[in-house]
Design a protein around this motif. Structure first.
Motif, PDB file in Angstrom:
ATOM      1  N   CYS A   1     -19.933 103.107  -3.043  1.00 44.33           N
ATOM      2  CA  CYS A   1     -18.874 103.245  -2.045  1.00 44.33           C
ATOM      3  C   CYS A   1     -17.612 103.775  -2.708  1.00 44.33           C
ATOM      4  O   CYS A   1     -16.970 103.068  -3.493  1.00 44.33           O
ATOM      5  CB  CYS A   1     -18.600 101.907  -1.359  1.00 44.33           C
ATOM      6  N   ASP A   2     -17.297 105.028  -2.426  1.00 48.16           N
ATOM      7  CA  ASP A   2     -16.047 105.650  -2.852  1.00 48.16           C
ATOM      8  C   ASP A   2     -15.762 105.472  -4.345  1.00 48.16           C
ATOM      9  O   ASP A   2     -14.684 105.042  -4.745  1.00 48.16           O
ATOM     10  CB  ASP A   2     -14.881 105.103  -2.030  1.00 48.16           C
ATOM     11  N   GLY A   3     -16.759 105.764  -5.176  1.00 48.56           N
ATOM     12  CA  GLY A   3     -16.553 105.737  -6.612  1.00 48.56           C
ATOM     13  C   GLY A   3     -17.002 104.469  -7.305  1.00 48.56           C
ATOM     14  O   GLY A   3     -17.066 104.422  -8.530  1.00 48.56           O
ATOM     15  N   GLN A   4     -17.313 103.446  -6.528  1.00 50.44           N
ATOM     16  CA  GLN A   4     -17.735 102.169  -7.102  1.00 50.44           C
ATOM     17  C   GLN A   4     -19.228 101.970  -6.885  1.00 50.44           C
ATOM     18  O   GLN A   4     -19.729 102.172  -5.794  1.00 50.44           O
ATOM     19  CB  GLN A   4     -16.959 101.031  -6.448  1.00 50.44           C
TER      20      GLN A   4
ATOM     21  N   ILE B   1     -25.309  91.779 -10.130  1.00 50.30           N
ATOM     22  CA  ILE B   1     -25.524  91.874 -11.562  1.00 50.30           C
ATOM     23  C   ILE B   1     -24.399  92.626 -12.270  1.00 50.30           C
ATOM     24  O   ILE B   1     -23.931  92.229 -13.334  1.00 50.30           O
ATOM     25  CB  ILE B   1     -26.863  92.570 -11.873  1.00 50.30           C
ATOM     26  N   LEU B   2     -23.957  93.704 -11.636  1.00 50.49           N
ATOM     27  CA  LEU B   2     -22.994  94.568 -12.309  1.00 50.49           C
ATOM     28  C   LEU B   2     -22.247  95.413 -11.298  1.00 50.49           C
ATOM     29  O   LEU B   2     -22.788  95.771 -10.248  1.00 50.49           O
ATOM     30  CB  LEU B   2     -23.722  95.470 -13.318  1.00 50.49           C
ATOM     31  N   ARG B   3     -20.998  95.717 -11.620  1.00 54.20           N
ATOM     32  CA  ARG B   3     -20.189  96.629 -10.809  1.00 54.20           C
ATOM     33  C   ARG B   3     -19.430  97.552 -11.757  1.00 54.20           C
ATOM     34  O   ARG B   3     -18.753  97.100 -12.683  1.00 54.20           O
ATOM     35  CB  ARG B   3     -19.207  95.861  -9.930  1.00 54.20           C
ATOM     36  N   ILE B   4     -19.554  98.855 -11.523  1.00 53.67           N
ATOM     37  CA  ILE B   4     -18.876  99.827 -12.384  1.00 53.67           C
ATOM     38  C   ILE B   4     -18.162 100.875 -11.539  1.00 53.67           C
ATOM     39  O   ILE B   4     -18.466 101.064 -10.357  1.00 53.67           O
ATOM     40  CB  ILE B   4     -19.865 100.538 -13.341  1.00 53.67           C
ATOM     41  N   GLU B   5     -17.216 101.548 -12.177  1.00 52.79           N
ATOM     42  CA  GLU B   5     -16.560 102.718 -11.592  1.00 52.79           C
ATOM     43  C   GLU B   5     -17.175 103.943 -12.264  1.00 52.79           C
ATOM     44  O   GLU B   5     -17.155 104.059 -13.493  1.00 52.79           O
ATOM     45  CB  GLU B   5     -15.053 102.685 -11.847  1.00 52.79           C
ATOM     46  N   ILE B   6     -17.733 104.844 -11.473  1.00 50.87           N
ATOM     47  CA  ILE B   6     -18.454 105.960 -12.081  1.00 50.87           C
ATOM     48  C   ILE B   6     -17.525 106.899 -12.842  1.00 50.87           C
ATOM     49  O   ILE B   6     -17.964 107.610 -13.750  1.00 50.87           O
ATOM     50  CB  ILE B   6     -19.267 106.746 -11.039  1.00 50.87           C
ATOM     51  N   GLU B   7     -16.251 106.895 -12.497  1.00 54.88           N
ATOM     52  CA  GLU B   7     -15.315 107.759 -13.223  1.00 54.88           C
ATOM     53  C   GLU B   7     -15.099 107.283 -14.658  1.00 54.88           C
ATOM     54  O   GLU B   7     -14.599 108.039 -15.495  1.00 54.88           O
ATOM     55  CB  GLU B   7     -13.982 107.819 -12.487  1.00 54.88           C
TER      56      GLU B   7
ATOM     57  N   PRO C   1     -17.661  96.662 -17.969  1.00 53.06           N
ATOM     58  CA  PRO C   1     -16.307  96.155 -17.692  1.00 53.06           C
ATOM     59  C   PRO C   1     -15.893  95.069 -18.682  1.00 53.06           C
ATOM     60  O   PRO C   1     -16.643  94.132 -18.953  1.00 53.06           O
ATOM     61  CB  PRO C   1     -16.437  95.581 -16.271  1.00 53.06           C
ATOM     62  N   GLU C   2     -14.707  95.207 -19.219  1.00 54.61           N
ATOM     63  CA  GLU C   2     -14.105  94.232 -20.133  1.00 54.61           C
ATOM     64  C   GLU C   2     -14.903  94.059 -21.425  1.00 54.61           C
ATOM     65  O   GLU C   2     -14.821  93.016 -22.085  1.00 54.61           O
ATOM     66  CB  GLU C   2     -13.928  92.879 -19.443  1.00 54.61           C
ATOM     67  N   LYS C   3     -15.698  95.086 -21.789  1.00 47.37           N
ATOM     68  CA  LYS C   3     -16.451  95.035 -23.037  1.00 47.37           C
ATOM     69  C   LYS C   3     -16.286  96.355 -23.775  1.00 47.37           C
ATOM     70  O   LYS C   3     -16.041  97.402 -23.173  1.00 47.37           O
ATOM     71  CB  LYS C   3     -17.930  94.737 -22.778  1.00 47.37           C
ATOM     72  N   GLU C   4     -16.448  96.299 -25.079  1.00 49.95           N
ATOM     73  CA  GLU C   4     -16.264  97.486 -25.911  1.00 49.95           C
ATOM     74  C   GLU C   4     -17.553  98.290 -26.072  1.00 49.95           C
ATOM     75  O   GLU C   4     -17.523  99.509 -26.195  1.00 49.95           O
ATOM     76  CB  GLU C   4     -15.730  97.079 -27.289  1.00 49.95           C
ATOM     77  N   ASP C   5     -18.686  97.600 -26.093  1.00 49.21           N
ATOM     78  CA  ASP C   5     -19.956  98.274 -26.332  1.00 49.21           C
ATOM     79  C   ASP C   5     -20.419  99.051 -25.108  1.00 49.21           C
ATOM     80  O   ASP C   5     -20.297  98.589 -23.970  1.00 49.21           O
ATOM     81  CB  ASP C   5     -21.030  97.258 -26.721  1.00 49.21           C
ATOM     82  N   LYS C   6     -20.989 100.221 -25.380  1.00 49.82           N
ATOM     83  CA  LYS C   6     -21.547 101.025 -24.304  1.00 49.82           C
ATOM     84  C   LYS C   6     -23.017 100.683 -24.102  1.00 49.82           C
ATOM     85  O   LYS C   6     -23.689 100.195 -25.017  1.00 49.82           O
ATOM     86  CB  LYS C   6     -21.402 102.517 -24.610  1.00 49.82           C
ATOM     87  N   VAL C   7     -23.519 100.936 -22.896  1.00 45.46           N
ATOM     88  CA  VAL C   7     -24.923 100.697 -22.579  1.00 45.46           C
ATOM     89  C   VAL C   7     -25.466 101.890 -21.807  1.00 45.46           C
ATOM     90  O   VAL C   7     -24.711 102.730 -21.307  1.00 45.46           O
ATOM     91  CB  VAL C   7     -25.113  99.412 -21.730  1.00 45.46           C
ATOM     92  N   LEU C   8     -26.781 101.943 -21.708  1.00 42.85           N
ATOM     93  CA  LEU C   8     -27.452 102.961 -20.908  1.00 42.85           C
ATOM     94  C   LEU C   8     -28.128 102.249 -19.739  1.00 42.85           C
ATOM     95  O   LEU C   8     -29.054 101.457 -19.930  1.00 42.85           O
ATOM     96  CB  LEU C   8     -28.485 103.720 -21.740  1.00 42.85           C
TER      97      LEU C   8
END
Length: 220
Positions: A123-126, A141-147, A188-195
């Motif tokens: 929904c609108d980028g989220q 489980i998870l919520r991210i902003e695609i930008e 969100p609120e973490k330094e490590d990246k994931v796939l």
């Protein structure tokens, strides 16, 4: 998107809805404005904003495949419960019998949770990821902003080659011959990246591409 009965600034419908301001069954909303002598102005909510919301919204589902590990676990649990139940019955001790019956009902209660379904809501980028167990138990489980993502592309895209070493969050069905996308992003609120692996619809990818064309790759 809103037709005003007089000139004045009025916040968007969505912001005021979240604040609990105004609203009638007929769709007439009143907002306090101080731009014209402190009078309360009326705004009629038209279908245009509803259409705009629909144009930026998409959802998809993916039923998780029953893997060999899950089947083995189910088999082990069944055998253990049967052995415990038979042993308690043969012992004749009332407390142990009650424990055996509790084990049977516990297995029956937990059994639907082996059925897992992923739901994705954009929904609108989220983008939200929900897990549904037994067809009714839902957990976000998870919520991210695609930008904030580095790249969103088909899982076999070369754009993801530099991210395949990352920890994988698999929210796909794990079935063969399905369109799986990968999202390389920082949680969100973490330094490590994931796939993140998931199975969006073509409509969802189209909306995501329109929102962030440099991040989202359309499947050829």
């Amino acid at each position: 998107m809103l037709a005003f009965s007089s000139i004045g600034f009025v916040e968007t419908y969505e912001k005021n809805r979240l604040k609990g301001i105004g609203g009638t069954p007929q769709g007439l909303f009143r907002f306090p404005c101080d731009f014209s002598g402190g009078y309360e102005h009326e705004a009629v909510f038209t279908n245009r904003q509803e259409d705009a919301m629909e144009q930026s919204y998409a959802e998809a589902n993916a039923k998780k495949k029953m893997t060999g590990a899950v089947i083995a676990l189910k088999t082990i649990l069944i055998v253990l419960v049967i052995l415990v139940f038979v042993a308690t019955i043969l012992s004749g001790i009332r407390l142990l019998v009650l424990l055996g019956v509790a084990a049977v009902f516990g297995l029956i209660w937990y059994w639907p949770r082996f059925k897992v379904e992923w739901e994705y809501v954009f929904c609108d980028g989220q983008l939200d990821f929900d897990m549904i167990q037994g067809g009714e138990r839902r957990k976000n489980i998870l919520r991210i902003e695609i930008e904030d993502a580095d790249v969103i592309a088909p899982v076999d895209s070369h754009r993801l080659d530099g991210y395949r070493h990352l920890d994988v969050r698999d929210y796909s069905s794990m079935k063969e011959n399905v369109k799986v996308y990968g999202i390389a992003t920082r949680l969100p609120e973490k330094e490590d990246k994931v796939l993140i692996l998931f199975e969006p619809t073509s409509r969802m990818i189209d909306l995501m591409h329109k929102k962030c064309p440099d991040i989202v790759e359309m499947k050829s």
